[in-house]
Motif scaffolding. Structure first.
Motif, short mmCIF file in Angstrom:
data_model
loop_
_atom_site.label_atom_id
_atom_site.label_comp_id
_atom_site.label_asym_id
_atom_site.label_seq_id
_atom_site.Cartn_x
_atom_site.Cartn_y
_atom_site.Cartn_z
N GLU A 249 0.85 -1.18 0.00
CA GLU A 249 0.00 0.00 0.00
C GLU A 249 0.89 1.23 0.00
OE1 GLU A 249 -2.97 -0.06 2.99
OE2 GLU A 249 -3.68 -2.07 2.48
N PRO A 252 -2.66 5.88 -1.08
CA PRO A 252 -4.09 5.74 -1.36
C PRO A 252 -4.68 6.86 -2.22
CG PRO A 252 -3.80 6.61 0.84
CD PRO A 252 -2.41 6.30 0.33
N THR A 285 -6.27 -1.18 -7.36
CA THR A 285 -5.14 -1.79 -6.67
C THR A 285 -3.81 -1.38 -7.29
OG1 THR A 285 -6.41 -3.66 -5.86
CG2 THR A 285 -4.05 -4.00 -6.09
N LEU A 288 -3.11 1.94 -5.88
CA LEU A 288 -2.74 1.85 -4.46
C LEU A 288 -1.28 1.44 -4.28
CD1 LEU A 288 -3.67 1.86 -1.47
CD2 LEU A 288 -4.35 -0.52 -1.79
#
Length: 314
Positions: A249, A252, A285, A288
């Motif tokens: 991650e 974001p 994703t 991210l």
């Protein structure tokens, strides 16, 4: 399918301060704060919700129209977007204002001091869709993404008047809207995008029940982060689409914009909404796992876009 994306164009100036803001604050002097912080790092990133969504659509092989306002400093950003498949022809260039800018300093405790300059974005309300999108026969969907609130209201009203299908994505601007404005932005949308918090805020602002919202929109898409996405329609069972797992991650910021781009790319291929949401989760994703809103690797989503439809989805 030709998609026009209205909304913000911005640049983000992100700085890092190695100390702690609180160490410089004097309790008896808080009514006249005057502080300067020496930052160690500066990152300048391209951003803005409409630009992020348009970039994602371009990365997936579409040629979206970007309908927004920017300043004379937009030239380099313009070249970047065009190189990645975005038609920036409808972008209004302000004669007096810079492109919207977000300036943020983050300290060692992850506290932030930030300022957002709306700049040229405030002129988006002057954009007339009938002129910016001529010929209108080429447009299949208009995305109303976060922007100058008056521009969002104008563009929604114009879509209704011109008979153009639109997707409502009020997102972070919900906090600035009155109940009547929120109702105006949502009513009649073919697609409504919110996250879980925004869904609750929308219900409070509009004073509509969930069923009443569903009576007024085609499909309500709600993102739940790592818990995936829900799709709701009037008189149809709710559908759940799982998120694509990640082990990294990185950032974001812009993940929701990437999801919207993937979803809309699937819709442009005339996929069922659940399959389109799955593509959106793939692209989300990828975003991210990457620092910056327009630097992710879209190859996994591109492969998914070209893959044969799973049995029973078409």
């Amino acid at each position: 399918m030709r998609i026009a994306v209205t909304g913000s164009i911005a640049t983000d100036h992100l700085m890092t301060y190695p100390g702690r803001f609180v160490d410089q604050l004097l309790p008896d002097q808080l009514d006249r704060v005057s502080l300067s912080f020496l930052a160690d790092d500066l990152e300048v990133r391209r951003g803005g919700v409409a630009a992020n969504i348009a970039f994602g659509l371009g990365a997936l092989g579409l040629t979206p129209l970007l309908v927004a306002a920017a300043g004379a400093d937009f030239a380099e950003y313009d070249e970047w977007l065009r190189a990645h498949g975005v038609d920036t022809g409808p972008v209004r260039i302000s004669a007096t204002r810079h492109t919207a800018r977000f300036v943020c300093t983050t300290d060692a405790d992850q506290n932030q001091l930030a300022t957002f300059y709306s700049g040229a974005m405030s002129e988006a309300r002057e954009i007339e869709l009938a002129t910016a999108l001529a010929p209108l026969a080429d447009i299949d969907l208009v995305v109303i993404a976060p922007n100058d609130p008056e521009a969002m209201l104008r563009h929604t009203k114009e879509c209704r008047g011109l008979g153009l299908p639109f997707a409502a994505d009020p997102s972070q601007q919900l906090a600035r809207l009155s109940g009547s404005q929120a109702r105006s932005l949502v009513d009649g949308a073919r697609y409504l995008f919110t996250n879980e918090y925004e869904a609750s805020l929308l219900l409070r602002l509009t004073e509509w029940s969930r069923a009443e919202v569903l009576d007024r929109v085609g499909t309500w898409i709600t993102t739940h982060g790592a818990d995936g996405v829900t799709l709701e329609r009037a008189d149809a069972p709710q559908e759940h689409v799982p998120a694509v797992p990640t082990t990294t991650e990185a950032d974001p910021t812009g993940v929701g914009d990437a999801f919207r781009a993937g979803f809309l790319a699937g819709i442009a291929r005339e996929w069922p909404a659940a399959r389109a949401a799955g593509l959106g989760c793939v692209l989300a994703t990828a975003a991210l796992e990457t620092v910056g809103t327009q630097h992710y690797d879209a190859s996994a989503a591109q492969r998914a876009l070209l893959a044969p439809a799973p049995a029973g989805t078409v």
